[in-house]
Design a protein around this motif. Sequence first.
Motif, PDB file in Angstrom:
ATOM      1  N   LEU A 274      -1.247   4.670   0.864  1.00 23.89           N
ATOM      2  CA  LEU A 274      -1.125   3.212   0.812  1.00 23.89           C
ATOM      3  C   LEU A 274       0.215   2.768   1.370  1.00 23.89           C
ATOM      4  CD1 LEU A 274       0.717   1.733  -1.717  1.00 23.89           C
ATOM      5  CD2 LEU A 274      -0.839   3.170  -3.024  1.00 23.89           C
ATOM      6  N   ARG A 278      -0.132  -0.032   4.423  1.00 26.15           N
ATOM      7  CA  ARG A 278       0.287  -1.401   4.145  1.00 26.15           C
ATOM      8  C   ARG A 278       1.546  -1.780   4.926  1.00 26.15           C
ATOM      9  NH1 ARG A 278       2.348  -1.291  -2.202  1.00 26.15           N
ATOM     10  NH2 ARG A 278       4.492  -0.570  -1.848  1.00 26.15           N
ATOM     11  N   PRO A 394      -7.309   4.425   2.371  1.00 29.31           N
ATOM     12  CA  PRO A 394      -7.143   2.972   2.512  1.00 29.31           C
ATOM     13  C   PRO A 394      -7.081   2.620   3.995  1.00 29.31           C
ATOM     14  CG  PRO A 394      -5.057   3.998   1.945  1.00 29.31           C
ATOM     15  CD  PRO A 394      -6.091   5.096   1.885  1.00 29.31           C
TER      16      PRO A 394
END
Length: 684
Positions: A274, A278, A394
Amino acid sequence: MKRLFSTAALFFLFTASVFAITAQQEQLIVNNVQAIFSQAELVLPDTSRVPRLCGMSTILEAKLHFDELSPSAQAALQPLLSARPVRQKIYDTPSGHFRIHYDTTGSDSVRNATIRNAQGLPVWVDTLARALDSIWTKEVTQMGFRPPVGDSFYTPNGGNGRLDIYLENLGLGLGATFPDSVGGVLGNRATSFIILDNDYDVYPYNDPQSGIGPSGGMRVTAAHEFFHAVQFAYTAYGAEVVGGNLKPYWYEATATWMEDQVYNEINDYRQYLLFWFRAPALSFRNFSSDYFNPNPDVQNRVFRPYALGIYGQYLSKRFPNPSYGYSVVRRVWEQMATVTGFNLFSALDAALAPMGYNFISSLQEFYRWNYFVGAKVPLNAPDTLYGAEAAAWPSFELFDQVDSTSNYPTQHPEVFVPCISCHPTVIKFFCAPCFVNTVGFPCSTKCPPCRFVPYQPTNVSVINCVNDIEDLGASYLNLQNPGGGSFMEFALVSDTARPAPWFASAVGYNTGSRTYTFLSNQATDPSGKIPEVFFGDFGNYTEIVVMVTNSELVSSGAKRDSSAYAYSANVDSAAPPGVTQIVEGRPNPFRTQIDPYVKFPIDLDSLSGTWDIDLLVFSTSGEIVYQKNYELQGGFPYSETVNWSGRNGSNEPVASGVYFCKIIMKEKGTSRKVEKLSKIALIR
């Protein structure tokens, strides 16, 4: 906790820093080292969920700056940095490669110390011993990496020349590999010993939903730390040092990659992903030891080196041949061993050269792969790219890191607002709204009021601004088909105030069938532009995804800054005719150790039929050293490239010198003919 000091250890691995550290930096170093060993209060942003870390980088950072620390800080850290733990018991693993030092009582007692096997050995120790022997077999015997350097030539060394594993109740750290003795007859190499946590009773291993468990945490950490000992068998000096700060991101990235090579079924590396997905705009070279800072941007930088392990996965899957595959990473370490100091990027260039790649071209493709994970894993080829395993990852879209639009010409009022007064030939734009960001930069620093871009694509009145992409970082554009449009025009220009070499890779994607088609790769020209790129088959896709990479690679001592670019896109039902032409080859001079090819872009107009293309390469004596025939199908305007790798017809490298490259294009069924002769300087 007792520790035995090593008198043979050469304590400092790096040249003393010329950058004096501040009191705040000193306190951070002390806190980090003590937190690794549970000797400081462990207060992290989210103590129940934040991943734990490898302590190796913390140890190296403290050793780098030890001479700069105050006497009180040195006194606090020296027992932790230069002494081996003293444990109650020892066990030599069956392979003869490891000696495990452990306790069965007290705060450092191993997990379930009273549960023993038939020989009276704690099952936890027996499990670790079997795992360590298996890890050695995988990493050294099967994958061909060097074994760790033995320490039998000095004392204290744990009692013999085996690699010593000490089990201890750790805090922030899951494990730590200590470089113990370096220099002299060892050259760049270092002996080492490893400290592992005694029970792995921390998140995520103590969470039943993780599916990993304490035993799984112990296994992957052992594989990770053992690979650090392997790395020190190549070089203990290979980390980048920037402004006096150590950045061992390649050490941590490849050690995390190795976890998955040894234990593919555990997938512990996913907890770090993540922090990659991100923040795609952060640099490949990011590293931060500010573990206790709750700022999400800082946390992204702290954990990003572990997530960077997927670059190793890309290398392994992209080049799976036994001659490559694992060997790509191994060859990088072999190249790094030839130099004292940081040479990662030249080592990557050398390791990738046999495949016609270099670091930059691999990074550009790596960033393209990274889009097709999570719900974007292709259904038409689930075993390509990262494979089906990536469906559990993700994605950038999950964290709103993809700039999507279905309104054309491109217009994002919340991001881009044209200035009121504009010179007719200059687009003047600024980003808005402009907030003071979380790290306190003023508005004018984070988002300058105006930028000047002396370029405007034809028939496009609005440009979209993408800001703050760091060197070797990336951004993603999702250009959605609004329906009724079969042709797209795309253009990009670098911010003239902070120019960077941008690389745009376009992929056509269908969301329903999850199928993709690679369309084009384009780099900015010397003026910082990617002029109009035409996608005449836009109607075949639900979206075109453009991965834009900041390909700037600067030396460690050079100033590094984020950059920005502007792009425009427009959709129409028909394409303009365009022009058929052959563009000058680039790069020129062609340095084969830097660039895999010299490329000759060819633009086709929409009225074109099928073109027969010949590439002829002549030496200065007139000898044909290479020739190849191509066929290009027209029907819509687009760009293609004809490439030469600097090899002859027998695929052997040609010598450095001047070569003449002639391209002859003949349109089938017509008399149209286009030719171009280029003079190329090739340098090896």
